[in-house]
Design a protein around this motif. Sequence first.
Motif, PDB file in Angstrom:
ATOM      1  N   ILE A 124       1.003  -1.198  -0.402  1.00  9.82           N
ATOM      2  CA  ILE A 124       0.207  -0.057  -0.188  1.00  9.82           C
ATOM      3  C   ILE A 124       0.777   1.254   0.360  1.00  9.82           C
ATOM      4  O   ILE A 124       0.814   1.986  -0.726  1.00  9.82           O
ATOM      5  N   THR A 125       2.064   1.386   0.683  1.00 11.98           N
ATOM      6  CA  THR A 125       2.612   2.687   1.012  1.00 11.98           C
ATOM      7  C   THR A 125       3.649   2.716  -0.202  1.00 11.98           C
ATOM      8  O   THR A 125       3.841   3.648  -0.587  1.00 11.98           O
ATOM      9  N   TYR A 126       3.935   1.314  -0.897  1.00  2.00           N
ATOM     10  CA  TYR A 126       5.185   1.874  -1.804  1.00  2.00           C
ATOM     11  C   TYR A 126       4.026   2.026  -3.185  1.00  2.00           C
ATOM     12  O   TYR A 126       4.549   3.146  -3.556  1.00  2.00           O
ATOM     13  N   ILE A 127       2.751   1.485  -2.917  1.00  2.00           N
ATOM     14  CA  ILE A 127       2.395   2.027  -3.962  1.00  2.00           C
ATOM     15  C   ILE A 127       1.332   3.665  -4.555  1.00  2.00           C
ATOM     16  O   ILE A 127       1.290   4.104  -5.376  1.00  2.00           O
ATOM     17  N   TYR A 128       1.621   4.052  -3.534  1.00  2.00           N
ATOM     18  CA  TYR A 128       0.362   5.345  -3.022  1.00  2.00           C
ATOM     19  C   TYR A 128       2.256   6.178  -3.506  1.00  2.00           C
ATOM     20  O   TYR A 128       1.678   6.910  -3.994  1.00  2.00           O
ATOM     21  N   ASN A 129       3.274   5.594  -2.209  1.00  2.00           N
ATOM     22  CA  ASN A 129       4.317   7.125  -3.060  1.00  2.00           C
ATOM     23  C   ASN A 129       4.569   6.496  -3.797  1.00  2.00           C
ATOM     24  O   ASN A 129       5.425   7.684  -4.721  1.00  2.00           O
ATOM     25  N   LEU A 130       5.081   5.985  -4.960  1.00  2.00           N
ATOM     26  CA  LEU A 130       5.078   5.655  -6.334  1.00  2.00           C
ATOM     27  C   LEU A 130       4.359   6.422  -7.386  1.00  2.00           C
ATOM     28  O   LEU A 130       4.512   7.261  -8.164  1.00  2.00           O
ATOM     29  N   PHE A 131       2.340   5.982  -6.858  1.00  2.00           N
ATOM     30  CA  PHE A 131       1.950   6.989  -8.292  1.00  2.00           C
ATOM     31  C   PHE A 131       1.273   8.201  -7.862  1.00  2.00           C
ATOM     32  O   PHE A 131       0.994   8.558  -8.919  1.00  2.00           O
ATOM     33  N   GLY A 132       1.104   8.123  -6.749  1.00  2.00           N
ATOM     34  CA  GLY A 132       0.560   9.234  -6.114  1.00  2.00           C
ATOM     35  C   GLY A 132      -1.127   9.126  -6.665  1.00  2.00           C
ATOM     36  O   GLY A 132      -1.968   8.265  -6.755  1.00  2.00           O
ATOM     37  N   HIS A 133      -1.666  11.030  -7.705  1.00  2.00           N
ATOM     38  CA  HIS A 133      -2.616  11.371  -7.590  1.00  2.00           C
ATOM     39  C   HIS A 133      -2.502  10.347  -9.125  1.00  2.00           C
ATOM     40  O   HIS A 133      -3.791  10.510  -9.663  1.00  2.00           O
ATOM     41  N   LYS A 134      -2.060   9.282  -9.723  1.00  2.00           N
ATOM     42  CA  LYS A 134      -1.730   8.562 -10.935  1.00  2.00           C
ATOM     43  C   LYS A 134      -3.085   7.241 -10.814  1.00  2.00           C
ATOM     44  O   LYS A 134      -3.404   6.525 -11.248  1.00  2.00           O
ATOM     45  N   LEU A 135      -3.424   7.031  -9.070  1.00  2.00           N
ATOM     46  CA  LEU A 135      -3.925   6.098  -9.102  1.00  2.00           C
ATOM     47  C   LEU A 135      -5.342   6.978  -9.353  1.00  2.00           C
ATOM     48  O   LEU A 135      -6.072   5.276  -9.059  1.00  2.00           O
ATOM     49  N   ILE A 136      -5.621   7.492  -9.582  1.00  2.00           N
ATOM     50  CA  ILE A 136      -7.491   8.047  -9.625  1.00  2.00           C
ATOM     51  C   ILE A 136      -7.948   7.014 -11.214  1.00  2.00           C
ATOM     52  O   ILE A 136      -8.995   6.890 -11.046  1.00  2.00           O
ATOM     53  N   LEU A 137      -6.968   7.250 -11.843  1.00  2.00           N
ATOM     54  CA  LEU A 137      -7.637   6.478 -13.205  1.00  2.00           C
ATOM     55  C   LEU A 137      -6.323   5.766 -14.035  1.00  2.00           C
ATOM     56  O   LEU A 137      -6.834   4.584 -14.516  1.00  2.00           O
ATOM     57  N   GLY A 138      -5.086   5.842 -12.539  1.00  2.00           N
ATOM     58  CA  GLY A 138      -4.464   4.607 -12.883  1.00  2.00           C
ATOM     59  C   GLY A 138      -3.888   4.806 -14.460  1.00  2.00           C
ATOM     60  O   GLY A 138      -3.676   5.041 -15.022  1.00  2.00           O
ATOM     61  N   VAL A 139      -2.682   3.673 -14.746  1.00  2.00           N
ATOM     62  CA  VAL A 139      -1.842   4.338 -15.837  1.00  2.00           C
ATOM     63  C   VAL A 139      -1.488   2.825 -16.854  1.00  2.00           C
ATOM     64  O   VAL A 139      -0.643   3.102 -17.779  1.00  2.00           O
ATOM     65  N   SER A 140      -2.697   1.938 -16.449  1.00  2.00           N
ATOM     66  CA  SER A 140      -2.793   0.755 -17.536  1.00  2.00           C
ATOM     67  C   SER A 140      -1.606   0.099 -17.914  1.00  2.00           C
ATOM     68  O   SER A 140      -0.712  -0.766 -17.439  1.00  2.00           O
ATOM     69  N   ASN A 141      -1.470   0.295 -19.245  1.00  2.00           N
ATOM     70  CA  ASN A 141       0.277  -0.537 -19.970  1.00  2.00           C
ATOM     71  C   ASN A 141       1.238   0.261 -19.187  1.00  2.00           C
ATOM     72  O   ASN A 141       2.150  -0.836 -19.617  1.00  2.00           O
ATOM     73  N   MET A 142       1.342   0.940 -18.886  1.00  2.00           N
ATOM     74  CA  MET A 142       2.442   1.555 -18.133  1.00  2.00           C
ATOM     75  C   MET A 142       2.717   1.085 -16.891  1.00  2.00           C
ATOM     76  O   MET A 142       4.028   1.514 -16.594  1.00  2.00           O
ATOM     77  N   TYR A 143       2.208   0.148 -15.985  1.00  2.00           N
ATOM     78  CA  TYR A 143       2.491  -0.044 -15.286  1.00  2.00           C
ATOM     79  C   TYR A 143       3.695  -1.336 -14.465  1.00  2.00           C
ATOM     80  O   TYR A 143       4.000  -0.527 -13.483  1.00  2.00           O
ATOM     81  N   ASP A 144       3.629  -1.973 -15.916  1.00  2.00           N
ATOM     82  CA  ASP A 144       5.085  -3.083 -15.404  1.00  2.00           C
ATOM     83  C   ASP A 144       6.621  -1.872 -15.242  1.00  2.00           C
ATOM     84  O   ASP A 144       7.759  -1.975 -14.709  1.00  2.00           O
ATOM     85  N   GLU A 145       6.290  -1.142 -16.327  1.00  2.00           N
ATOM     86  CA  GLU A 145       7.287  -0.238 -16.731  1.00  2.00           C
ATOM     87  C   GLU A 145       7.692   1.008 -15.126  1.00  2.00           C
ATOM     88  O   GLU A 145       8.455   0.832 -14.894  1.00  2.00           O
ATOM     89  N   LEU A 146       6.596   1.415 -14.783  1.00  2.00           N
ATOM     90  CA  LEU A 146       6.490   2.184 -14.236  1.00  2.00           C
ATOM     91  C   LEU A 146       7.007   1.852 -12.348  1.00  2.00           C
ATOM     92  O   LEU A 146       7.736   1.949 -11.490  1.00  2.00           O
ATOM     93  N   MET A 147       6.302   0.564 -12.153  1.00  2.00           N
ATOM     94  CA  MET A 147       6.721  -0.602 -10.985  1.00  2.00           C
ATOM     95  C   MET A 147       7.801  -1.196 -10.887  1.00  2.00           C
ATOM     96  O   MET A 147       8.672  -0.747  -9.797  1.00  2.00           O
ATOM     97  N   ASN A 148       9.373  -1.244 -11.665  1.00  2.00           N
ATOM     98  CA  ASN A 148      10.267  -1.547 -11.595  1.00  2.00           C
ATOM     99  C   ASN A 148      11.452  -0.644 -12.540  1.00  2.00           C
ATOM    100  O   ASN A 148      12.402  -1.080 -12.645  1.00  2.00           O
ATOM    101  N   LYS A 149      10.515   0.829 -11.779  1.00  2.00           N
ATOM    102  CA  LYS A 149      11.724   1.444 -12.933  1.00  2.00           C
ATOM    103  C   LYS A 149      12.637   2.176 -11.680  1.00  2.00           C
ATOM    104  O   LYS A 149      14.353   1.811 -12.237  1.00  2.00           O
TER     105      LYS A 149
END
Length: 309
Positions: free
Chosen positions: A186-211
Amino acid sequence: MTDLTLVSFFFFACQLIVGESFFNFIKMFHLTPGEPYSEIFSNCLIFTYTKELHDYRNSGFVWEPGGFGCFLIITLMLNLFINKFKFDRSSIILIIGVITTVSTTAYLALLIILFMVYRFRNRKINFGIILMIPLLVLIMIKTPFIGEKIVALYSSDMDKLENIDHLSRYYDKIEMQMRLNRFASITYIYNLFGHKLILGVSNMYDELMNKVYSVNISNGIMDFMAKYGVVGFLYLMSCYARFCKRNVKYIECVVYCLLVIVVLGFGSPILTTPIVLMFLFLPYYKLPNPIYVLVKRPVLLNSEYSSAN
């Protein structure tokens, strides 16, 4: 699912009795992942055995006991819908299957389902239900693998996040992803994505998650929101609620159904699996209304054909 659960009982018994020899037997099927996971994980499509981590827990055909418990809980709930909240042979098998997973998430969801069955059958507010609620809360707190595990998990997660740089270097060295448990996810994803959690990042998820770090997320709700946003999550829950309303009738029971899926999603990344995403479509599915039903002879059902009969 009932048949697969029965199969898992046989393999689970072998796992408990034979242990590492059974692990090596499953590895003969060459379906294990690459190094270093092959040293602890083995799979033969219909059963999974993770050595050391889950020696005394039933993973069934799923990747881990917690995931298997989630599949069993959803199947149990659907089976109760079909049988109007009456327990049958399949229900008993599924409940025993949940017990063998020794999964905190599955146990919590099972308690909610059993309470929902009670409320579906007994609509009146009585002394029993007033007593049952604090009793369930007390069971959750005092049971070691529920209450104590949750507290220990939270403390461990916070420590892991504080030392994430050091841990990341260690996991990179052994070529494994760093596993983040529920609260850390929860903490990691919130800190990583912030306001992007409102609509999500779709296909960019894997790239951003392991950046920054190579991590493995275990919180299904945050995982889903990162991909499809809070908007997507609320839409999924609304479709699921509409489907449940058709089967349980009472708004109170719909709330329990929502609690079940939230508990399962919090404990395991299952919201993006077909067994959950099917609820996007099930509210719109209607059984066909055939003109003829064969009993002893054809019987016309539609009113427009009644005169022909």
